[in-house]
Write a protein that holds these residues in place. Sequence first.
Motif, PDB file in Angstrom:
ATOM      1  N   ASP A  91      39.180  68.120 -17.284  1.00  0.00           N
ATOM      2  CA  ASP A  91      39.298  68.713 -15.945  1.00  0.00           C
ATOM      3  C   ASP A  91      40.753  68.785 -15.504  1.00  0.00           C
ATOM      4  OD1 ASP A  91      36.929  69.543 -15.061  1.00  0.00           O
ATOM      5  OD2 ASP A  91      36.624  67.932 -13.584  1.00  0.00           O
ATOM      6  N   ILE A  92      41.115  69.887 -14.894  1.00  0.00           N
ATOM      7  CA  ILE A  92      42.493  70.021 -14.414  1.00  0.00           C
ATOM      8  C   ILE A  92      42.595  69.407 -13.018  1.00  0.00           C
ATOM      9  CG2 ILE A  92      44.261  71.702 -13.755  1.00  0.00           C
ATOM     10  CD1 ILE A  92      42.978  73.455 -15.986  1.00  0.00           C
ATOM     11  N   ILE A  93      43.670  68.658 -12.810  1.00  0.00           N
ATOM     12  CA  ILE A  93      43.875  68.010 -11.510  1.00  0.00           C
ATOM     13  C   ILE A  93      44.761  68.884 -10.624  1.00  0.00           C
ATOM     14  CG2 ILE A  93      44.865  65.958 -10.382  1.00  0.00           C
ATOM     15  CD1 ILE A  93      44.322  64.530 -13.184  1.00  0.00           C
ATOM     16  N   ASN A  94      45.837  69.371 -11.220  1.00  0.00           N
ATOM     17  CA  ASN A  94      46.840  70.092 -10.426  1.00  0.00           C
ATOM     18  C   ASN A  94      47.669  71.000 -11.346  1.00  0.00           C
ATOM     19  OD1 ASN A  94      50.054  69.575  -9.682  1.00  0.00           O
ATOM     20  ND2 ASN A  94      48.827  70.172  -7.924  1.00  0.00           N
ATOM     21  N   ILE A  95      48.029  72.171 -10.837  1.00  0.00           N
ATOM     22  CA  ILE A  95      48.962  73.046 -11.581  1.00  0.00           C
ATOM     23  C   ILE A  95      50.113  73.403 -10.656  1.00  0.00           C
ATOM     24  CG2 ILE A  95      49.291  75.284 -12.723  1.00  0.00           C
ATOM     25  CD1 ILE A  95      46.444  75.255 -13.587  1.00  0.00           C
ATOM     26  N   ASP A 138      38.370  78.131  -9.942  1.00  0.00           N
ATOM     27  CA  ASP A 138      37.352  78.938  -9.264  1.00  0.00           C
ATOM     28  C   ASP A 138      36.699  78.204  -8.089  1.00  0.00           C
ATOM     29  OD1 ASP A 138      36.107  77.288 -11.063  1.00  0.00           O
ATOM     30  OD2 ASP A 138      35.625  78.922 -12.456  1.00  0.00           O
ATOM     31  N   GLU A 139      37.199  76.992  -7.789  1.00  0.00           N
ATOM     32  CA  GLU A 139      36.649  76.250  -6.653  1.00  0.00           C
ATOM     33  C   GLU A 139      37.033  76.932  -5.334  1.00  0.00           C
ATOM     34  OE1 GLU A 139      38.394  74.983  -9.120  1.00  0.00           O
ATOM     35  OE2 GLU A 139      37.226  73.371 -10.012  1.00  0.00           O
ATOM     36  N   LYS A 140      36.273  76.605  -4.319  1.00  0.00           N
ATOM     37  CA  LYS A 140      36.552  77.138  -2.983  1.00  0.00           C
ATOM     38  C   LYS A 140      37.870  76.562  -2.451  1.00  0.00           C
ATOM     39  CE  LYS A 140      33.636  77.350   1.027  1.00  0.00           C
ATOM     40  NZ  LYS A 140      32.387  76.839   1.532  1.00  0.00           N
ATOM     41  N   ILE A 141      38.646  77.387  -1.760  1.00  0.00           N
ATOM     42  CA  ILE A 141      39.893  76.884  -1.164  1.00  0.00           C
ATOM     43  C   ILE A 141      39.579  76.334   0.225  1.00  0.00           C
ATOM     44  CG2 ILE A 141      42.243  77.472  -0.421  1.00  0.00           C
ATOM     45  CD1 ILE A 141      42.088  79.904  -2.313  1.00  0.00           C
ATOM     46  N   GLU A 142      40.101  75.122   0.484  1.00  0.00           N
ATOM     47  CA  GLU A 142      39.844  74.500   1.799  1.00  0.00           C
ATOM     48  C   GLU A 142      41.051  74.527   2.729  1.00  0.00           C
ATOM     49  OE1 GLU A 142      38.525  70.553   0.768  1.00  0.00           O
ATOM     50  OE2 GLU A 142      36.422  71.184   0.936  1.00  0.00           O
ATOM     51  N   GLY A 182      36.767  69.561  -3.676  1.00  0.00           N
ATOM     52  CA  GLY A 182      36.625  68.631  -4.800  1.00  0.00           C
ATOM     53  C   GLY A 182      37.924  67.940  -5.160  1.00  0.00           C
ATOM     54  N   GLY A 183      39.045  68.320  -4.531  1.00  0.00           N
ATOM     55  CA  GLY A 183      40.286  67.554  -4.703  1.00  0.00           C
ATOM     56  C   GLY A 183      41.338  68.173  -5.600  1.00  0.00           C
ATOM     57  N   LYS A 184      41.005  69.259  -6.321  1.00  0.00           N
ATOM     58  CA  LYS A 184      42.040  69.886  -7.156  1.00  0.00           C
ATOM     59  C   LYS A 184      43.052  70.603  -6.250  1.00  0.00           C
ATOM     60  CE  LYS A 184      38.886  70.424 -10.905  1.00  0.00           C
ATOM     61  NZ  LYS A 184      38.046  71.275 -11.713  1.00  0.00           N
ATOM     62  N   SER A 185      44.250  70.833  -6.800  1.00  0.00           N
ATOM     63  CA  SER A 185      45.242  71.534  -5.976  1.00  0.00           C
ATOM     64  C   SER A 185      46.195  72.339  -6.848  1.00  0.00           C
ATOM     65  CB  SER A 185      46.029  70.539  -5.128  1.00  0.00           C
ATOM     66  OG  SER A 185      46.768  69.686  -5.962  1.00  0.00           O
ATOM     67  N   ASN A 191      43.345  75.413   7.784  1.00  0.00           N
ATOM     68  CA  ASN A 191      42.019  75.235   7.185  1.00  0.00           C
ATOM     69  C   ASN A 191      41.420  76.608   6.918  1.00  0.00           C
ATOM     70  OD1 ASN A 191      42.024  72.414   7.309  1.00  0.00           O
ATOM     71  ND2 ASN A 191      41.467  72.485   9.474  1.00  0.00           N
ATOM     72  N   VAL A 192      40.896  76.793   5.718  1.00  0.00           N
ATOM     73  CA  VAL A 192      40.297  78.086   5.374  1.00  0.00           C
ATOM     74  C   VAL A 192      38.976  77.844   4.637  1.00  0.00           C
ATOM     75  CG1 VAL A 192      42.492  79.363   5.181  1.00  0.00           C
ATOM     76  CG2 VAL A 192      41.594  78.161   3.186  1.00  0.00           C
ATOM     77  N   GLU A 193      38.217  78.878   4.487  1.00  0.00           N
ATOM     78  CA  GLU A 193      37.021  78.822   3.627  1.00  0.00           C
ATOM     79  C   GLU A 193      37.079  80.054   2.753  1.00  0.00           C
ATOM     80  OE1 GLU A 193      33.098  78.080   5.266  1.00  0.00           O
ATOM     81  OE2 GLU A 193      34.106  77.025   6.910  1.00  0.00           O
ATOM     82  N   LEU A 194      37.735  79.916   1.617  1.00  0.00           N
ATOM     83  CA  LEU A 194      37.963  81.110   0.776  1.00  0.00           C
ATOM     84  C   LEU A 194      37.463  80.913  -0.652  1.00  0.00           C
ATOM     85  CD1 LEU A 194      41.628  81.985   1.826  1.00  0.00           C
ATOM     86  CD2 LEU A 194      39.556  83.171   2.498  1.00  0.00           C
TER      87      LEU A 194
END
Length: 348
Positions: free
Chosen positions: A142-146, A187-191, A217-220, A345-348
């Motif tokens: 799993d990727i944590i951060n790029i 592909d996770e939702k952006i918060e 989920g904590g990725k960034s 804050n967004v829901e994208l």
Amino acid sequence: MKKNLVVVGYGGMGGWHADHALKSDVVELLGIYDIKPERSALARERGIFAYDSLDAPLADDRVDIITVAVPNDSHIDIVLRALEAGKNVICEKPVAMDSRELEEMISAAEKSGRIFSVHQNRRFDVDFLAMKQIKESGELGDIINIESRIHGSRGIPSDWRGEKKHGGGMVLDWGVHLIDQLLQIFDEKIERVNCVFDHITNQEVDDGFKLNIYFEGGKSAYIEVGTYNFIAMPRFYMRAQKGSAIITDWRENCRVTKCKYWHESEVIPVETAAGLTKTMAPRDFVTVDEYQLDRPSSDVHDYYRNFCAAIDGTATQLVTHAEMRRVMKVMEACFESDRLKQTINVEL
Ligand code: NAD
């Protein structure tokens, strides 16, 4: 059969599209249109047909595709007119100045039933493709951060890119590419989105920026564009569950360090002025593997191949309307975040 193409705007990027079309296996260049007579004259000198008005290619029944390569604030007018005339449209990035313009374009495309997309040609960059490959192969888990950076040292170009009214600034110029790339990997939702602009050589528009995107989920992802960096930081840096990867420069291959054993029996400490550290000492080759990835293969001409297949109904367009909307909304959140000096804050 090849599709007939007309390029509107025969400047830097319009010149690229025209040259590309001359070599293409899927499109035939019928001609160009540019508002400046000297650009038309140059095209003619090069043996390329130049239309005298925008109406002319729009009324020309032979034309299948119009590629729009004019400054950002002029995209909408040409895109809408071309769609209304029944042409398929490729628009240069950033497709529009804001979501309102983009929605107008998408509605016009839906009404006309023609294919409309944006030229996100940096989806073919091999550095980005290497990062995507690591994600897709799962080799680092799993990727944590790029972190994705582009650093130049010549300030913002002194043309329309330095003026707000033309859609200048680095978020719209380079940010659009780097955000689009990152959203192809995550592909996770952006918060949440946080962005801070630079104004080093230009007070009117951002001549660089630092952007954090936080996913559900904590990725960034961290994206940085700088135009005043005389030493460039690495192009890409990835942290993942099972290791790290780095691409120092466009021209370099991706280097991967993969963790074989989490626990180490012996760590050779590093001596610093303040004393010894084992926690921050580099790992040895007993516990990690180091290797380079082969450069992924890539052909930017696949963009036009896909677009023509989408016209024929044999492929889905590479850059979808949903993807265009999402990238635009992230860019808008960047502007809002910098203006309000806060995280959005967004829901994208
Ligand atoms: P440029 O200034 O070099 O060229 C723009 C051309 O458009 C000029 O020749 C100008 O006379 C012409 N023009 C302006 N208004 C016009 C109009 N209403 N009708 C017809 N012609 C008109 O700019 P550029 O660097 O070629 O950028 C053009 C577009 O391409 C921008 O949207 C830019 O963001 C994009 N671009 C994309 C990439 C990429 O890699 N995808 C790279 C560079 C530029």
